[in-house]
Design a protein around this motif. Sequence first.
Motif, PDB file in Angstrom:
ATOM      1  N   ALA A  10      21.340  28.867  46.560  1.00 19.17           N
ATOM      2  CA  ALA A  10      20.480  29.064  47.737  1.00 19.17           C
ATOM      3  C   ALA A  10      21.191  28.709  49.031  1.00 19.17           C
ATOM      4  O   ALA A  10      21.018  29.368  50.049  1.00 19.17           O
ATOM      5  N   LYS A  11      22.001  27.638  49.018  1.00 19.49           N
ATOM      6  CA  LYS A  11      22.696  27.236  50.238  1.00 19.49           C
ATOM      7  C   LYS A  11      23.704  28.294  50.671  1.00 19.49           C
ATOM      8  O   LYS A  11      23.863  28.589  51.850  1.00 19.49           O
ATOM      9  N   GLN A  12      24.383  28.908  49.649  1.00 23.09           N
ATOM     10  CA  GLN A  12      25.331  29.962  49.972  1.00 23.09           C
ATOM     11  C   GLN A  12      24.610  31.206  50.487  1.00 23.09           C
ATOM     12  O   GLN A  12      25.062  31.857  51.425  1.00 23.09           O
ATOM     13  N   VAL A  13      23.477  31.522  49.863  1.00 20.71           N
ATOM     14  CA  VAL A  13      22.729  32.711  50.255  1.00 20.71           C
ATOM     15  C   VAL A  13      22.358  32.646  51.727  1.00 20.71           C
ATOM     16  O   VAL A  13      22.470  33.622  52.465  1.00 20.71           O
ATOM     17  N   ALA A  14      21.912  31.460  52.190  1.00 19.18           N
ATOM     18  CA  ALA A  14      21.453  31.314  53.566  1.00 19.18           C
ATOM     19  C   ALA A  14      22.572  31.583  54.569  1.00 19.18           C
ATOM     20  O   ALA A  14      22.317  31.878  55.723  1.00 19.18           O
ATOM     21  N   GLN A  15      23.841  31.481  54.089  1.00 16.49           N
ATOM     22  CA  GLN A  15      24.966  31.693  54.981  1.00 16.49           C
ATOM     23  C   GLN A  15      25.495  33.120  54.913  1.00 16.49           C
ATOM     24  O   GLN A  15      26.481  33.441  55.542  1.00 16.49           O
ATOM     25  N   THR A  17      23.730  36.238  55.389  1.00 13.60           N
ATOM     26  CA  THR A  17      22.923  37.315  55.951  1.00 13.60           C
ATOM     27  C   THR A  17      23.854  38.420  56.435  1.00 13.60           C
ATOM     28  O   THR A  17      24.742  38.175  57.251  1.00 13.60           O
ATOM     29  N   VAL A  18      23.670  39.619  55.910  1.00 17.52           N
ATOM     30  CA  VAL A  18      24.582  40.737  56.202  1.00 17.52           C
ATOM     31  C   VAL A  18      23.976  41.555  57.345  1.00 17.52           C
ATOM     32  O   VAL A  18      23.288  42.559  57.122  1.00 17.52           O
ATOM     33  N   ALA A 133      16.819  45.338  52.545  1.00 20.40           N
ATOM     34  CA  ALA A 133      16.722  44.330  53.605  1.00 20.40           C
ATOM     35  C   ALA A 133      16.607  42.936  53.002  1.00 20.40           C
ATOM     36  O   ALA A 133      17.217  41.973  53.492  1.00 20.40           O
ATOM     37  N   HIS A 134      15.840  42.811  51.938  1.00 21.63           N
ATOM     38  CA  HIS A 134      15.710  41.528  51.229  1.00 21.63           C
ATOM     39  C   HIS A 134      17.062  41.094  50.685  1.00 21.63           C
ATOM     40  O   HIS A 134      17.440  39.920  50.781  1.00 21.63           O
ATOM     41  N   ALA A 135      17.821  42.042  50.102  1.00 25.29           N
ATOM     42  CA  ALA A 135      19.132  41.718  49.534  1.00 25.29           C
ATOM     43  C   ALA A 135      20.108  41.262  50.612  1.00 25.29           C
ATOM     44  O   ALA A 135      20.950  40.391  50.375  1.00 25.29           O
ATOM     45  N   ALA A 136      20.001  41.847  51.807  1.00 25.75           N
ATOM     46  CA  ALA A 136      20.926  41.512  52.897  1.00 25.75           C
ATOM     47  C   ALA A 136      20.458  40.318  53.721  1.00 25.75           C
ATOM     48  O   ALA A 136      21.140  39.910  54.663  1.00 25.75           O
ATOM     49  N   SER A 137      19.314  39.729  53.377  1.00 25.95           N
ATOM     50  CA  SER A 137      18.688  38.700  54.214  1.00 25.95           C
ATOM     51  C   SER A 137      19.401  37.358  54.178  1.00 25.95           C
ATOM     52  O   SER A 137      19.265  36.565  55.106  1.00 25.95           O
ATOM     53  N   GLY A 138      20.130  37.082  53.095  1.00 22.81           N
ATOM     54  CA  GLY A 138      20.740  35.771  52.962  1.00 22.81           C
ATOM     55  C   GLY A 138      19.716  34.654  52.916  1.00 22.81           C
ATOM     56  O   GLY A 138      19.978  33.533  53.357  1.00 22.81           O
ATOM     57  N   GLY A 139      18.537  34.943  52.401  1.00 21.71           N
ATOM     58  CA  GLY A 139      17.471  33.943  52.311  1.00 21.71           C
ATOM     59  C   GLY A 139      16.552  33.901  53.516  1.00 21.71           C
ATOM     60  O   GLY A 139      15.496  33.283  53.468  1.00 21.71           O
ATOM     61  N   LEU A 143      13.015  37.013  58.864  1.00 15.58           N
ATOM     62  CA  LEU A 143      13.862  37.619  59.889  1.00 15.58           C
ATOM     63  C   LEU A 143      14.302  39.013  59.469  1.00 15.58           C
ATOM     64  O   LEU A 143      14.260  39.961  60.256  1.00 15.58           O
ATOM     65  N   ALA A 144      14.730  39.141  58.196  1.00 18.27           N
ATOM     66  CA  ALA A 144      15.212  40.434  57.701  1.00 18.27           C
ATOM     67  C   ALA A 144      14.112  41.489  57.763  1.00 18.27           C
ATOM     68  O   ALA A 144      14.353  42.627  58.187  1.00 18.27           O
ATOM     69  N   GLN A 145      12.901  41.126  57.336  1.00 19.83           N
ATOM     70  CA  GLN A 145      11.804  42.087  57.369  1.00 19.83           C
ATOM     71  C   GLN A 145      11.418  42.445  58.804  1.00 19.83           C
ATOM     72  O   GLN A 145      11.039  43.581  59.082  1.00 19.83           O
TER      73      GLN A 145
END
Length: 406
Positions: A10-15, A17-18, A133-139, A143-145
């Motif tokens: 999860a910590k990596q995901v948050a960093q 965002t594509v 968009a969910h996949a590129a959100s980085g958690g 914001l992504a939506q």
Amino acid sequence: MKETTTIIDAKQVAQQTVFPILFAISFSHLLNDTIQSLVPAIYPVVKDTYNLNFSQIGLITLTFQMAASLFQPFVGSYTDKKPQPYSLAIGMGFTLIGLITLSISSGFYFMLLSVALIGTGSSIFHPEASRMAHAASGGRRGLAQSIFQLGGNAGSSIGPLLAAWIIVPYGQFSVIWFSIIALLAIVILSWVGNWYKGYMVNLKAKHGSKLAVVSNNFSRNKVIGAIVILLVLIFSKYFYMASLTSYFTFYLIDKFNVSVQTSQIYLFIFLFSVAAGTLIGGPVGDRFGRKYVIWFSILGTAPFALLLPYANLFWTGVLIVPIGMILASAFSAILVYAQELIPGKVGLVAGLFFGFAFGMGGIGSALLGKLADSTSIDYVFHICAFLPLIGIITGFLPNIEGKKKS
């Protein structure tokens, strides 16, 4: 492969965002919804050309919106199990064909077929685009939506303006020029599909990593009850939106005797306000809680909506700005809230809520058109002004913030 068991730490995901992909999806959403918004924007033209009544205008919207809604939950459910990276480009192909046939439509039923094709393209586009968009959100899902929705609402606001500049002066056949937009979208969506295909390969390679899980710990009945409340809120939002997107131009022409071009500019102001307000709901919900955003964005519209039928032309132009901005902040928050209620079903939830929203817009337009024929367009706006008051039921939604596990 299930989405809830194949995501990196999860910590990596948050960093991660594509943003290039989010902006590309948002821009393609802008192109898609620019095309979609041409359907109601040309109503004043085709109403006179084919001598249509308000009930027939409502049926065109119903056909368009039902085609854009019925397939969405099935598309979303299918792509949850078997992601389709290039489905967005394929969906835009349907839209392209619909545009071409709409430009050469010679009657009411041919027009129904054309808008059904455009609606089908939208039905394929939205669930999988929301998944990407969910996949590129980085958690950062809210914001992504919001970025994704911003493109769509911006496109919806541009459509009437383009219609006023191009379709109104040059006629129905000028719709064919918008096929260039569809071709551009196909190119962009093919590039996004290539990224998503690579993303899925990387996701499979990372299988077994620590999960970023959203857990709500609510009973099945409580989750179902919350989903029902969210759908009722969608009903109130999109029935009210239908009165504005489908009939606002007619309302202005009938009440204030403005020209078609002027009425389209007022519709653009409203839809641009919707686009501006879209970016608020998601990130604010990420930070302060989605339930509060939902509550404010539906119920907060009510005072302005209740004043609108009594306003003169100047104040009508003023009131539609806060109505659009406040009402627009709801959808991103509602969608992400629902996805957190039912984790692992991103496509299904997106398809259900996008589909239900479009369906309510279509049904609302048809019913309001019938009501306008039997009463008046002014009466329709007096009745619809009370719909945002339904937002008070947001108080019954459970609080899901603070239940995320990382």
